[in-house]
Design a protein around this motif. Structure first.
Motif, mmCIF file in Angstrom:
data_model
loop_
_atom_site.group_PDB
_atom_site.id
_atom_site.type_symbol
_atom_site.label_atom_id
_atom_site.label_comp_id
_atom_site.label_asym_id
_atom_site.label_seq_id
_atom_site.Cartn_x
_atom_site.Cartn_y
_atom_site.Cartn_z
ATOM 1 N N MET A 86 0.822 -1.192 0.000
ATOM 2 C CA MET A 86 0.000 0.000 0.000
ATOM 3 C C MET A 86 0.870 1.262 0.000
ATOM 4 S SD MET A 86 -3.099 0.997 0.119
ATOM 5 C CE MET A 86 -4.182 2.252 0.624
ATOM 6 N N LYS A 87 1.903 1.266 0.847
ATOM 7 C CA LYS A 87 2.785 2.429 0.930
ATOM 8 C C LYS A 87 3.514 2.643 -0.400
ATOM 9 C CE LYS A 87 6.417 4.453 3.697
ATOM 10 N NZ LYS A 87 7.314 4.296 4.827
ATOM 11 N N GLN A 88 3.893 1.560 -1.041
ATOM 12 C CA GLN A 88 4.594 1.662 -2.320
ATOM 13 C C GLN A 88 3.662 2.246 -3.385
ATOM 14 O OE1 GLN A 88 5.826 -2.082 -3.983
ATOM 15 N NE2 GLN A 88 7.708 -1.184 -4.794
ATOM 16 N N MET A 89 2.396 1.841 -3.371
ATOM 17 C CA MET A 89 1.443 2.364 -4.339
ATOM 18 C C MET A 89 1.212 3.861 -4.118
ATOM 19 S SD MET A 89 -2.405 1.119 -5.240
ATOM 20 C CE MET A 89 -3.206 1.870 -3.840
ATOM 21 N N LEU A 90 1.099 4.280 -2.856
ATOM 22 C CA LEU A 90 0.916 5.703 -2.565
ATOM 23 C C LEU A 90 2.128 6.527 -2.981
ATOM 24 C CD1 LEU A 90 -0.861 5.618 0.891
ATOM 25 C CD2 LEU A 90 -1.834 6.255 -1.307
ATOM 26 N N SER A 91 3.321 5.985 -2.775
ATOM 27 C CA SER A 91 4.514 6.730 -3.177
ATOM 28 C C SER A 91 4.604 6.843 -4.693
ATOM 29 C CB SER A 91 5.773 6.081 -2.608
ATOM 30 O OG SER A 91 6.006 4.826 -3.219
ATOM 31 N N ARG A 92 4.123 5.845 -5.411
ATOM 32 C CA ARG A 92 4.118 5.929 -6.875
ATOM 33 C C ARG A 92 3.154 6.992 -7.347
ATOM 34 N NH1 ARG A 92 2.829 0.426 -9.343
ATOM 35 N NH2 ARG A 92 2.593 1.771 -11.154
ATOM 36 N N LEU A 93 2.017 7.150 -6.645
ATOM 37 C CA LEU A 93 1.047 8.169 -7.019
ATOM 38 C C LEU A 93 1.522 9.573 -6.643
ATOM 39 C CD1 LEU A 93 -2.291 6.446 -5.974
ATOM 40 C CD2 LEU A 93 -1.478 6.849 -8.288
ATOM 41 N N ALA A 94 2.224 9.680 -5.525
ATOM 42 C CA ALA A 94 2.640 10.983 -5.026
ATOM 43 C C ALA A 94 3.916 11.493 -5.681
ATOM 44 C CB ALA A 94 2.832 10.920 -3.515
ATOM 45 N N GLU A 95 4.792 10.612 -6.053
ATOM 46 C CA GLU A 95 6.078 11.015 -6.622
ATOM 47 C C GLU A 95 6.012 11.040 -8.143
ATOM 48 O OE1 GLU A 95 8.861 11.971 -5.042
ATOM 49 O OE2 GLU A 95 7.784 11.796 -3.157
ATOM 50 N N PRO A 96 6.482 12.107 -8.749
ATOM 51 C CA PRO A 96 6.516 12.155 -10.216
ATOM 52 C C PRO A 96 7.581 11.216 -10.769
ATOM 53 C CG PRO A 96 7.572 14.086 -9.302
ATOM 54 C CD PRO A 96 6.985 13.321 -8.143
ATOM 55 N N ALA A 97 7.477 10.943 -12.055
ATOM 56 C CA ALA A 97 8.438 10.042 -12.696
ATOM 57 C C ALA A 97 9.838 10.663 -12.707
ATOM 58 C CB ALA A 97 7.993 9.720 -14.112
ATOM 59 N N HIS A 122 9.786 16.974 3.461
ATOM 60 C CA HIS A 122 9.250 17.078 4.831
ATOM 61 C C HIS A 122 8.557 18.424 5.040
ATOM 62 C CE1 HIS A 122 8.913 16.326 9.084
ATOM 63 N NE2 HIS A 122 9.469 17.497 9.329
ATOM 64 N N ASP A 123 9.153 19.504 4.530
ATOM 65 C CA ASP A 123 8.540 20.832 4.650
ATOM 66 C C ASP A 123 7.179 20.871 3.955
ATOM 67 O OD1 ASP A 123 10.728 21.776 6.033
ATOM 68 O OD2 ASP A 123 11.681 22.618 4.245
ATOM 69 N N LEU A 124 7.094 20.270 2.787
ATOM 70 C CA LEU A 124 5.840 20.267 2.047
ATOM 71 C C LEU A 124 4.765 19.470 2.781
ATOM 72 C CD1 LEU A 124 7.142 19.884 -1.596
ATOM 73 C CD2 LEU A 124 6.237 21.926 -0.508
ATOM 74 N N LYS A 125 5.169 18.365 3.391
ATOM 75 C CA LYS A 125 4.205 17.579 4.153
ATOM 76 C C LYS A 125 3.697 18.378 5.350
ATOM 77 C CE LYS A 125 6.096 13.181 2.691
ATOM 78 N NZ LYS A 125 6.912 12.023 3.057
ATOM 79 N N LEU A 126 4.568 19.146 5.975
ATOM 80 C CA LEU A 126 4.144 19.980 7.106
ATOM 81 C C LEU A 126 3.224 21.114 6.658
ATOM 82 C CD1 LEU A 126 7.398 20.262 9.253
ATOM 83 C CD2 LEU A 126 5.349 18.915 9.727
ATOM 84 N N LEU A 127 3.405 21.607 5.445
ATOM 85 C CA LEU A 127 2.567 22.691 4.940
ATOM 86 C C LEU A 127 1.169 22.204 4.559
ATOM 87 C CD1 LEU A 127 5.115 24.630 2.722
ATOM 88 C CD2 LEU A 127 4.051 25.431 4.822
ATOM 89 N N ILE A 128 1.017 20.929 4.298
ATOM 90 C CA ILE A 128 -0.285 20.396 3.914
ATOM 91 C C ILE A 128 -1.241 20.387 5.104
ATOM 92 C CG2 ILE A 128 -1.445 18.255 3.224
ATOM 93 C CD1 ILE A 128 0.804 17.823 1.256
ATOM 94 N N VAL A 129 -0.732 20.183 6.303
ATOM 95 C CA VAL A 129 -1.590 20.080 7.494
ATOM 96 C C VAL A 129 -2.418 21.357 7.705
ATOM 97 C CG1 VAL A 129 -1.594 19.769 9.996
ATOM 98 C CG2 VAL A 129 -0.121 18.355 8.559
ATOM 99 N N PRO A 130 -1.828 22.555 7.709
ATOM 100 C CA PRO A 130 -2.663 23.757 7.883
ATOM 101 C C PRO A 130 -3.649 23.954 6.737
ATOM 102 C CG PRO A 130 -0.348 24.316 8.140
ATOM 103 C CD PRO A 130 -0.408 22.901 7.732
ATOM 104 N N LEU A 131 -3.274 23.563 5.523
ATOM 105 C CA LEU A 131 -4.203 23.691 4.407
ATOM 106 C C LEU A 131 -5.416 22.787 4.597
ATOM 107 C CD1 LEU A 131 -1.726 23.832 1.395
ATOM 108 C CD2 LEU A 131 -3.077 25.695 2.356
#
Length: 65
Positions: free
Chosen positions: A1-12, A25-34
């Motif tokens: 499952m984690k591998q599938m999510l990383s394939r969807l989230a990461e560009p080629a 990590h910074d981008l993941k932290l910025l998603i929480v307030p949004l």
């Protein structure tokens, strides 16, 4: 499952690290307030709808109650 999510989230093709403005990590932290902001906007919209609908119901009631 984690591998599938990383394939969807990461560009080629990835940007080299020296050209990145933010780390992953910074981008993941910025998603929480949004996410929280969107949740609050939905809650305010729902509460506005309830207030208007209850005000309409109260205006339609007879004064003798």
């Amino acid at each position: 499952m984690k591998q599938m999510l990383s394939r969807l989230a990461e560009p080629a093709r990835t940007i080299p690290d020296e050209r990145k403005l933010f780390t992953d990590h910074d981008l993941k932290l910025l998603i929480v307030p949004l996410f929280l902001e969107q949740l609050l906007e939905v809650l305010v919209g729902v509460s506005d709808t309830f207030m208007v609908s209850y005000a309409g119901e109260a205006a339609g009631l007879p004064d003798s109650l």
